[in-house]
Design a protein around this motif. Structure first.
Motif, PDB file in Angstrom:
ATOM      1  N   GLU A 169       0.019 -16.484  21.876  1.00  0.00           N
ATOM      2  CA  GLU A 169       0.553 -18.004  21.841  1.00  0.00           C
ATOM      3  C   GLU A 169       2.145 -17.837  21.282  1.00  0.00           C
ATOM      4  O   GLU A 169       2.801 -18.676  21.750  1.00  0.00           O
ATOM      5  CB  GLU A 169      -0.112 -18.455  20.852  1.00  0.00           C
ATOM      6  CG  GLU A 169      -1.609 -19.224  21.263  1.00  0.00           C
ATOM      7  CD  GLU A 169      -2.227 -19.860  20.264  1.00  0.00           C
ATOM      8  OE1 GLU A 169      -3.202 -20.818  20.495  1.00  0.00           O
ATOM      9  OE2 GLU A 169      -2.191 -19.384  18.879  1.00  0.00           O
ATOM     10  N   LEU A 173       5.203 -19.454  23.567  1.00  0.00           N
ATOM     11  CA  LEU A 173       5.933 -20.342  23.038  1.00  0.00           C
ATOM     12  C   LEU A 173       7.273 -20.094  23.001  1.00  0.00           C
ATOM     13  O   LEU A 173       8.307 -20.768  23.158  1.00  0.00           O
ATOM     14  CB  LEU A 173       5.483 -21.063  21.657  1.00  0.00           C
ATOM     15  CG  LEU A 173       6.209 -22.047  20.899  1.00  0.00           C
ATOM     16  CD1 LEU A 173       6.135 -23.251  21.737  1.00  0.00           C
ATOM     17  CD2 LEU A 173       5.586 -22.331  19.621  1.00  0.00           C
ATOM     18  N   CYS A 177      10.462 -22.013  25.005  1.00  0.00           N
ATOM     19  CA  CYS A 177      11.528 -22.406  24.210  1.00  0.00           C
ATOM     20  C   CYS A 177      12.949 -21.803  25.017  1.00  0.00           C
ATOM     21  O   CYS A 177      13.767 -22.324  24.981  1.00  0.00           O
ATOM     22  CB  CYS A 177      11.663 -21.934  22.702  1.00  0.00           C
ATOM     23  SG  CYS A 177      10.547 -22.779  21.702  1.00  0.00           S
ATOM     24  N   TRP A 263      11.385 -29.906  21.418  1.00  0.00           N
ATOM     25  CA  TRP A 263      10.201 -28.950  20.949  1.00  0.00           C
ATOM     26  C   TRP A 263       8.864 -29.673  21.707  1.00  0.00           C
ATOM     27  O   TRP A 263       7.978 -28.489  21.955  1.00  0.00           O
ATOM     28  CB  TRP A 263      10.246 -29.209  19.305  1.00  0.00           C
ATOM     29  CG  TRP A 263       8.961 -28.653  18.845  1.00  0.00           C
ATOM     30  CD1 TRP A 263       8.054 -29.338  18.074  1.00  0.00           C
ATOM     31  CD2 TRP A 263       8.680 -27.099  18.472  1.00  0.00           C
ATOM     32  NE1 TRP A 263       7.049 -28.291  17.598  1.00  0.00           N
ATOM     33  CE2 TRP A 263       7.600 -27.172  17.866  1.00  0.00           C
ATOM     34  CE3 TRP A 263       9.213 -26.086  18.936  1.00  0.00           C
ATOM     35  CZ2 TRP A 263       7.030 -26.034  17.381  1.00  0.00           C
ATOM     36  CZ3 TRP A 263       8.908 -24.845  18.513  1.00  0.00           C
ATOM     37  CH2 TRP A 263       7.688 -24.619  17.948  1.00  0.00           C
ATOM     38  N   LYS A 264       8.789 -30.704  21.648  1.00  0.00           N
ATOM     39  CA  LYS A 264       7.495 -31.256  22.278  1.00  0.00           C
ATOM     40  C   LYS A 264       7.168 -30.828  23.772  1.00  0.00           C
ATOM     41  O   LYS A 264       6.175 -30.426  24.259  1.00  0.00           O
ATOM     42  CB  LYS A 264       7.136 -32.673  22.319  1.00  0.00           C
ATOM     43  CG  LYS A 264       6.015 -33.295  22.620  1.00  0.00           C
ATOM     44  CD  LYS A 264       5.826 -34.863  22.338  1.00  0.00           C
ATOM     45  CE  LYS A 264       4.551 -35.680  22.982  1.00  0.00           C
ATOM     46  NZ  LYS A 264       4.664 -37.059  22.905  1.00  0.00           N
ATOM     47  N   LYS A 267       6.286 -26.918  23.848  1.00  0.00           N
ATOM     48  CA  LYS A 267       4.900 -26.824  23.399  1.00  0.00           C
ATOM     49  C   LYS A 267       3.835 -27.081  24.682  1.00  0.00           C
ATOM     50  O   LYS A 267       2.959 -26.600  24.788  1.00  0.00           O
ATOM     51  CB  LYS A 267       4.272 -27.859  22.261  1.00  0.00           C
ATOM     52  CG  LYS A 267       5.009 -27.228  20.957  1.00  0.00           C
ATOM     53  CD  LYS A 267       4.171 -27.719  19.764  1.00  0.00           C
ATOM     54  CE  LYS A 267       4.363 -29.345  19.741  1.00  0.00           C
ATOM     55  NZ  LYS A 267       3.328 -30.108  18.654  1.00  0.00           N
ATOM     56  N   ASN A 268       4.284 -28.300  25.373  1.00  0.00           N
ATOM     57  CA  ASN A 268       3.452 -28.689  26.504  1.00  0.00           C
ATOM     58  C   ASN A 268       3.573 -27.564  27.328  1.00  0.00           C
ATOM     59  O   ASN A 268       2.525 -27.309  28.222  1.00  0.00           O
ATOM     60  CB  ASN A 268       4.108 -30.014  27.061  1.00  0.00           C
ATOM     61  CG  ASN A 268       3.701 -30.914  25.960  1.00  0.00           C
ATOM     62  OD1 ASN A 268       2.789 -31.106  25.069  1.00  0.00           O
ATOM     63  ND2 ASN A 268       4.397 -32.135  25.931  1.00  0.00           N
ATOM     64  N   ILE A 272       0.429 -25.328  24.195  1.00  0.00           N
ATOM     65  CA  ILE A 272      -0.102 -25.278  22.856  1.00  0.00           C
ATOM     66  C   ILE A 272       0.265 -26.785  21.984  1.00  0.00           C
ATOM     67  O   ILE A 272       1.487 -27.373  22.118  1.00  0.00           O
ATOM     68  CB  ILE A 272       0.792 -24.283  21.984  1.00  0.00           C
ATOM     69  CG1 ILE A 272       0.596 -22.727  22.542  1.00  0.00           C
ATOM     70  CG2 ILE A 272       0.282 -24.289  20.451  1.00  0.00           C
ATOM     71  CD1 ILE A 272       1.549 -21.826  22.068  1.00  0.00           C
ATOM     72  N   SER A 273      -0.959 -27.259  21.579  1.00  0.00           N
ATOM     73  CA  SER A 273      -1.016 -28.702  21.153  1.00  0.00           C
ATOM     74  C   SER A 273      -1.076 -28.824  19.535  1.00  0.00           C
ATOM     75  O   SER A 273      -0.239 -29.220  18.920  1.00  0.00           O
ATOM     76  CB  SER A 273      -2.050 -29.597  21.852  1.00  0.00           C
ATOM     77  OG  SER A 273      -3.395 -28.881  21.394  1.00  0.00           O
TER      78      SER A 273
END
Length: 325
Positions: A169, A173, A177, A263-264, A267-268, A272-273
């Motif tokens: 994960e 992530l 990013c 950032w949202k 994550k999508n 990763i929620s």
């Protein structure tokens, strides 16, 4: 002095106050009359007596607005509290007079809010209401007999979050990013995990707060009000050196709203929620302990004054502990 006399099967109390109109009230029972007379005389002597009909004229909304103008701006949490007050002002409870603001009315308010927000948020709103009423008593000569919010039992909150990223994960992530249109997102994420710094601390970083030779960041303004020095790892140094210099000397010239958006988005993309940016702080502090740092050393980096709070953030992995056994 109070004069108490019986008239037509009732007890009438009259308190004479020099320079003011007399205070009068009628009771069915003698003991209630004497009790009220004693309590009122004490209030008059202290200069804190206020007639009930005067309190009826004061709306809770007036106190909340005054609190927003005079008290909130002095707090570090002003932006968050301003938002909370905005939510409170939208609720019909603020239209009540302060004499009608009873514990029962607060329970009704709490139940309404629970349909929209979590228990911890409701508890913070009740605490805010309590703070408004306390300031009204202490600073604005609003002589309430009691603070109905102070004694209201707070809701039971869920256990503190224990979310940690798996190795896969973390890589997903980090890559998301890195692929973002926002060039600041990947270094922000990396520094959060390497230093345990909060989002606000990272976004307020300037070049003069960093000493690359000594490998430290000096934070003057922190959440708990105390300055602290954060040591920098080799990875953190590399991330900082790779960043372009902005015109305003800020390390991350990005607004909070822009950061939230990207950032949202990341994550999508990483699928990763259930991971908040503040969880990076959990991750960082847990990694410090896994590296063998002591509690005082971690507290120095994180800024926790009460080391017991560190147990909320320390979620060690069982497989890592097994290697030491």
């Amino acid at each position: 002095m109070a004069t108490i006399r019986k008239r037509k099967n009732k007890w009438e109390v009259q308190i004479r106050v020099r320079g003011c109109k007399n205070i009068c009230k009628t009771f069915l029972y003698r003991k209630h009359a004497f009790k009220w007379a004693r309590e009122t005389e004490i209030k008059v002597e202290k200069g804190i007596y206020q007639e009930l009909r005067e309190l009826h004229l004061i709306k809770f909304k007036d106190l909340v607005n005054r609190y927003l103008i005079e008290i909130s701006p002095k707090k570090k949490s002003y932006p968050k509290e301003k938002y909370t007050i905005g939510q409170l002002l939208r609720d019909p409870i603020v239209n009540l007079s302060i004499t009608a603001l009873t514990t029962y009315k607060l329970i009704e308010y709490r139940n309404r809010r629970l349909k929209k927000i979590s228990a911890p948020t409701v508890n913070r709103e009740i605490s805010l209401i309590s703070s408004v009423l306390t300031k009204a008593q202490e600073l604005w000569s609003v002589n309430l007999s009691n603070n109905p919010a102070r004694n209201l039992k707070r809701l039971k909150e869920n256990k503190s979050r224990s979310k940690r990223l798996t190795s896969l994960e973390f890589i997903q992530l980090l890559n998301a990013c890195n692929q973002s249109k926002c060039i600041w997102l990947k270094p922000l994420f990396s520094l959060a995990v390497e230093t345990g710094m909060r989002r606000g601390e990272l976004l307020s970083l300037t070049r003069d707060m960093i000493n690359l030779n000594k490998r430290i960041i000096f934070l003057k303004d922190t959440k708990n009000g105390s300055a602290r020095t954060v040591p920098l790892s080799e990875k953190a140094i590399h991330e900082i050196k790779s960043l372009p210099i902005s015109f305003n000397r800020k390390i991350f010239p990005i607004s909070v709203s822009s950061f939230r958006f990207y950032w949202k988005q990341a994550k999508n993309k990483a699928n990763i929620s259930d991971f908040r940016f503040h969880d990076c702080r959990h991750e960082a502090i847990s990694r410090f302990f896994e590296k063998g740092l002591s509690i005082p050393e971690v507290a120095l980096i994180s800024g926790h004054k009460d080391v017991r709070m560190l147990f909320r953030y320390t979620h060690l992995k069982a497989e890592d502990i097994l290697r030491k056994l």
